[in-house]
Enzyme design. Structure first.
Site, PDB file in Angstrom:
ATOM      1  CD  GLU A 264      -5.722 -12.883  -1.603  1.00 16.10           C
ATOM      2  OE1 GLU A 264      -4.676 -12.647  -2.298  1.00 16.10           O
ATOM      3  OE2 GLU A 264      -5.169 -13.863  -1.454  1.00 16.10           O
ATOM      4  CB  CYS A 298      -5.706  -8.175  -8.606  1.00 12.81           C
ATOM      5  SG  CYS A 298      -6.613  -9.753  -8.704  1.00 12.81           S
TER       6      CYS A 298
END
Ligand code: NAD
Length: 511
Positions: A264, A298
């Site tokens: 991720e 993110c």
């Protein structure tokens, strides 16, 4: 904005940690200084783990796995249910600690703990649904099915900006799947990790000894400690969350020993605003997605393509929002933008802005903001950069609040630019035109793991499974069918007849 700084977060932090069950000796005498980005002050001196510690923790986790996998999955779910209860009961304290250690505003600190609670609920239900398919077989009087088995020790490496939720997204699922877990949190956020570990210990105690020792381990330290986890052959899966630079190294190491990776990583997330967009809604969504969490998500919005016909209606209003947003102590009511994590983040932001200027960008905001006269804390005004072309810093992720705004005329060309950066994680289109919306989410549209319509790219629901970084082939944690990455699949064929079909022409003379 705050007045002169007159409080200490260190004392409050120690109180929270001890109330959550962290032993005082874990907070002093170590070589690593845990700091709050809110004030820059030292909160504790924690101990890094050594290679010998890592070896021992992983060995215990491996032994624990061999026992844990034998418990029925719904029973394993009971431990995760208890963990969810501990998190519910201590949401305020842990959320406050997230704010203190990661600099998030209060609602986001609490929101992060809520995500932990949500994934526990999800995993408890999942513990009764780890199902495989029954498949039609070509053989008479046979049945063929797939079965999902526990995998082994699950390594979790997490980033500073989601200091505790990332662990929960992985651990809750891994535990119900029958795996043990070893966690290497960010070296910038060891205290929330210690607190989370203490809450899990309470849940384990209430589970009444039915969980083997060492089921969930914690390794504190920097990159070197993460490497120990990645290199250990007893860890068949590592879920690593962080920058693409980290993922590139970790992914290659895991591939080198045929271990599984869930990566991720970073995102250079974009949104497209078309002429039919609801501009009031777009303004709110864009401002929140680009400035929220001080651009340290993110999924933060980093690139904005605005159709030339609505550019002048949207961008000046956006600049106003940037000029007036409340920056300050994230623990105070009314603050929307807290600090950057540290000086390194501030320097990276300034470097990106000066590179943007070199590429012809016009920069609004981005300067350091003084909050309470704190010299060791790095508060900034979010930056909006008007730039004609997607080049230089626009093509990479800078983990800070910078939004590059570019005009466009043709939607296909905008989608092409949207997809032209390697780090694609989350994306949005703002439009009231059905064709444009459907195009954006089609195979010809956004190439990101998350593609939204009329909602910003930042944040994701655990149920939908997080992630989808295109550069890595798309990591996936938490919801949807992500659990399959934490288990191994076996195909079982059962013959309930009396004959044994062999390949044509094959004969055995068994006498
Ligand atoms: P980072 O890459 O600097 O560090 C992340 C973690 O990886 C830390 O625990 C670090 O110690 C560890 N690490 C670094 N190099 C390693 C190596 N070679 N081997 C093993 N471990 C190693 O990231 P950060 O600054 O903490 O976090 C910000 C980044 O994380 C941003 O790029 C952001 O987009 C990304 N992020 C992604 C997601 C997601 O779900 N996609 C979520 C949060 C953050």
């Amino acid at each position: 904005m705050s007045q002169a700084h007159s409080f200490s977060l260190a004392a409050e932090t120690t109180d929270i940690l001890t109330s959550l069950g962290v032993a005082p000796e874990r907070l002093r005498g170590g070589t690593r200084t845990a700091r709050s980005p809110i004030t820059g002050e030292a909160l504790a001196q924690v101990h890094d783990d050594t290679q010998a510690d890592a070896t021992a923790v992983i060995a215990r986790a491996h032994a624990a796995f061999l026992q844990w996998r034998l418990l029925p999955a719904p029973k394993r779910g009971e431990l995760v249910r208890l963990l969810g209860e501990e998190l519910r009961a201590n949401k305020a304290a842990l959320g406050r600690l997230v704010s203190i250690e990661a600099g998030k505003i209060v609602s986001e600190g609490l929101g992060e703990v809520q995500e932990m609670i949500d994934i526990c609920d999800f995993a408890v239900g999942l513990s009764r649904q780890l199902y495989g398919l029954t498949i039609a077989t070509e053989r008479a009087e046979h049945r063929m099915m797939e079965t999902w088995h526990p995998l082994g020790v699950t390594g979790v490496i997490s980033a500073f900006n989601f200091p505790v939720a990332v662990w929960a997204w992985n651990a809750a699922i891994a535990l119900v799947c029958g795996n043990s877990v070893v966690w290497k949190p960010s070296e910038k956020t060891p205290l929330t990790a210690l607190a989370t570990d203490a809450l899990l210990a309470r849940a384990l105690q209430r589970f009444r000894g039915e969980a083997p020792d060492g089921l969930a381990g914690l390794l504190l330290g920097g990159r070197a400690v993460g490497e120990m986890l990645v290199d250990d052959a007893r860890v068949p899966l590592v879920s690593a969350t962080g920058s693409t630079a980290m993922g590139r190294v970790v992914g290659a190491c895991l591939a080198g020993r045929f271990a599984r990776a869930i990566l991720e990583l970073g995102g250079n997330n974009a949104a497209i605003v078309t002429p039919t967009a609801d501009l009031d809604l777009t303004l709110r969504a864009v401002a929140f997605a680009a400035m929220g969490t001080a651009g340290q998500r993110c999924t933060s919005l980093r690139r904005l393509f605005v159709h030339a016909d609505v550019y002048e209606q949207l961008v000046p209003r956006l600049k106003q929002a940037y000029a007036s947003v409340a920056i300050g102590n994230p623990l105070e009511q009314g603050t929307l933008i807290g600090p950057l994590i540290d000086r390194g983040a501030y320097d990276a932001m300034q470097d990106a802005l000066s590179a943007a200027k070199d590429h012809g960008g016009r920069v609004f905001g981005g300067e350091r903001v003084s909050v309470g006269g704190l010299n060791e804390a790095y508060y900034v005004r979010p930056a909006l950069v008007e730039i004609a072309a997607q080049a230089g810093p626009v093509e990479r992720e800078t983990f800070a609040p910078i939004l590059y705004v570019m005009p466009y005329r043709d939607l296909d060309a905008a989608i092409e630019l949207h997809n032209a950066v390697p780090q694609g994680l989350s994306s949005s289109i703002f439009t009231n035109d059905l064709r444009e919306a459907e195009l954006f989410v089609s195979s010809r549209g956004s190439d990101c793991g998350i593609a939204n319509v009329n909602i910003g790219p930042s944040g994701a629901e655990i149920g939908g499974a997080f992630g989808g970084e295109k550069e890595t082939g798309g990591g996936r944690e938490s919801g949807s069918d992500s659990w399959k990455a934490y288990m191994r699949r076996a195909t079982n064929t059962v013959n309930y007849g009396r004959s044994l079909p062999l390949a044509q022409g094959v004969k055995f003379d068994l006498g």
